[in-house]
Write an enzyme that holds these catalytic residues in place. Structure first.
Site, PDB file in Angstrom:
ATOM      1  N   MET A   1       6.986  -0.265 -13.665  1.00  0.00           N
ATOM      2  CA  MET A   1       7.093  -1.295 -12.637  1.00  0.00           C
ATOM      3  C   MET A   1       7.964  -0.791 -11.487  1.00  0.00           C
ATOM      4  O   MET A   1       8.500   0.308 -11.521  1.00  0.00           O
ATOM      5  CB  MET A   1       7.666  -2.581 -13.230  1.00  0.00           C
ATOM      6  CG  MET A   1       6.758  -3.253 -14.253  1.00  0.00           C
ATOM      7  SD  MET A   1       7.454  -4.818 -14.805  1.00  0.00           S
ATOM      8  CE  MET A   1       6.272  -5.232 -16.098  1.00  0.00           C
ATOM      9  N   CYS A   2       8.113  -1.602 -10.487  1.00  0.00           N
ATOM     10  CA  CYS A   2       8.847  -1.250  -9.275  1.00  0.00           C
ATOM     11  C   CYS A   2      10.347  -1.461  -9.467  1.00  0.00           C
ATOM     12  O   CYS A   2      10.801  -1.871 -10.527  1.00  0.00           O
ATOM     13  CB  CYS A   2       8.344  -2.094  -8.105  1.00  0.00           C
ATOM     14  SG  CYS A   2       6.542  -2.121  -7.945  1.00  0.00           S
ATOM     15  N   GLN A   3      11.106  -1.164  -8.412  1.00  0.00           N
ATOM     16  CA  GLN A   3      12.535  -1.471  -8.424  1.00  0.00           C
ATOM     17  C   GLN A   3      12.924  -2.111  -7.110  1.00  0.00           C
ATOM     18  O   GLN A   3      12.332  -1.839  -6.055  1.00  0.00           O
ATOM     19  CB  GLN A   3      13.370  -0.217  -8.685  1.00  0.00           C
ATOM     20  CG  GLN A   3      13.268   0.276 -10.120  1.00  0.00           C
ATOM     21  CD  GLN A   3      14.530   0.979 -10.587  1.00  0.00           C
ATOM     22  OE1 GLN A   3      15.578   0.937  -9.957  1.00  0.00           O
ATOM     23  NE2 GLN A   3      14.434   1.628 -11.735  1.00  0.00           N
ATOM     24  N   HIS A  77      12.533  -1.791  -1.534  1.00  0.00           N
ATOM     25  CA  HIS A  77      11.634  -1.760  -2.690  1.00  0.00           C
ATOM     26  C   HIS A  77      11.060  -0.361  -2.836  1.00  0.00           C
ATOM     27  O   HIS A  77      10.703   0.288  -1.843  1.00  0.00           O
ATOM     28  CB  HIS A  77      10.498  -2.767  -2.445  1.00  0.00           C
ATOM     29  CG  HIS A  77       9.487  -2.878  -3.549  1.00  0.00           C
ATOM     30  ND1 HIS A  77       8.400  -2.017  -3.659  1.00  0.00           N
ATOM     31  CD2 HIS A  77       9.365  -3.766  -4.575  1.00  0.00           C
ATOM     32  CE1 HIS A  77       7.673  -2.378  -4.698  1.00  0.00           C
ATOM     33  NE2 HIS A  77       8.247  -3.424  -5.276  1.00  0.00           N
ATOM     34  N   ASN A 108       9.292  -7.167  -8.242  1.00  0.00           N
ATOM     35  CA  ASN A 108       9.238  -6.201  -9.338  1.00  0.00           C
ATOM     36  C   ASN A 108       8.656  -6.919 -10.540  1.00  0.00           C
ATOM     37  O   ASN A 108       9.211  -7.922 -10.998  1.00  0.00           O
ATOM     38  CB  ASN A 108      10.649  -5.682  -9.657  1.00  0.00           C
ATOM     39  CG  ASN A 108      10.725  -5.034 -11.031  1.00  0.00           C
ATOM     40  OD1 ASN A 108       9.767  -4.448 -11.508  1.00  0.00           O
ATOM     41  ND2 ASN A 108      11.873  -5.149 -11.676  1.00  0.00           N
TER      42      ASN A 108
END
Length: 255
Positions: A1-3, A77, A108
């Site tokens: 996933m993203c941060q 992001h 996220n």
């Protein structure tokens, strides 16, 4: 996933130090290499910088690391794509206008099978679940308060309701701001730290870099930094609990 990375403070401050460590996670110390973006509020204006290249190799990210843009509200992001191809249109943060102000949002998580219908005034440009969720949030607020921005307590009540509904679908950590208020919602993982007097030195986890904030601040300064995981290894970060929606103002969280 993203941060996620966010900053909220009581005086305009640059985010160069935090972004130095955060951007390293976009292809160097972690594999979030599917694009990145950052938004700086300056009054009612907003600088939005996006790139579909990894943040560790992006010339635009290098500019952010070196150029001290001062702001009281910042959202950044780094993306690891779960829905939508690697493309500029799918890079966070996303930006829209509501009540005569820019609103900026970064997410996220993953919202599988999230296909809202009749989103109303707002439509996604890209094909991510994140942008759809942002559109739904703003449309909900616009319909609830058609005549302008309401007092914070009323805004927060409606935002909590729509956030809880979307979070039922999947993981929904997000940062949201209009340059006046800064919202942070934790679904699974989000942390923050408040730096204020007496200031001390901080050392990044992802880069061998230390900054002594005593040399860069005044005693009245206060800065809150919000991140998916802590950025420094010699400070105490506070874990936001799953389901919490915090509002940051002047560098302090309010539940």
């Amino acid at each position: 996933m993203c941060q996620l990375l966010g900053m909220n403070c009581n005086v305009p401050t640059d985010i160069c130090f935090s972004f130095e460590g955060f951007s390293a996670r976009g292809g160097k110390t972690d594999d979030h290499s599917d694009g990145w973006g950052i938004a700086f509020f300056e009054g009612k204006g907003c600088r939005l910088l996006l790139d579909d290249k990894p943040s560790v190799t992006s010339p635009v990210a290098d500019l952010v690391r070196r150029y001290p843009i001062h702001s009281t509200h910042v959202i950044a992001h780094i993306r690891k794509a779960t829905q939508g191809e690697v493309a500029l249109k799918n890079c966070h943060p996303f930006q829209r206008e509501l009540w005569g102000r820019y609103w900026v949002f970064a997410h996220n998580g993953n919202l599988p099978d999230f296909h809202p219908q009749n989103m109303g005034f707002y439509e996604p440009v890209g094909n991510t679940d994140s942008e759809k969720a942002f559109c739904i949030i703003l449309e909900t607020l616009r319909e609830a308060f058609p005549h302008g921005k309401p007092p914070l307590d009323k805004l927060n009540f409606v935002l909590r309701q729509i956030t809880a509904e979307i979070a039922k679908v999947g993981v929904f950590n997000y940062l949201l701001s209009d340059g006046e208020h800064f919202f942070a919602h934790c679904s699974t993982k989000l942390t923050y730290i408040v730096r204020q007097a007496p200031f001390a030195a901080a050392h990044l986890i992802d880069q061998d870099m230390t900054v002594d904030f005593r040399e860069l601040t005044s005693p009245s300064d206060r800065v809150a930094v919000i991140a998916t995981t802590p950025l420094t290894d010699n400070e105490v970060w506070t874990t936001i609990q799953p389901g919490e929606l915090l509002v940051f103002q002047d560098g302090l969280p309010q539940k």
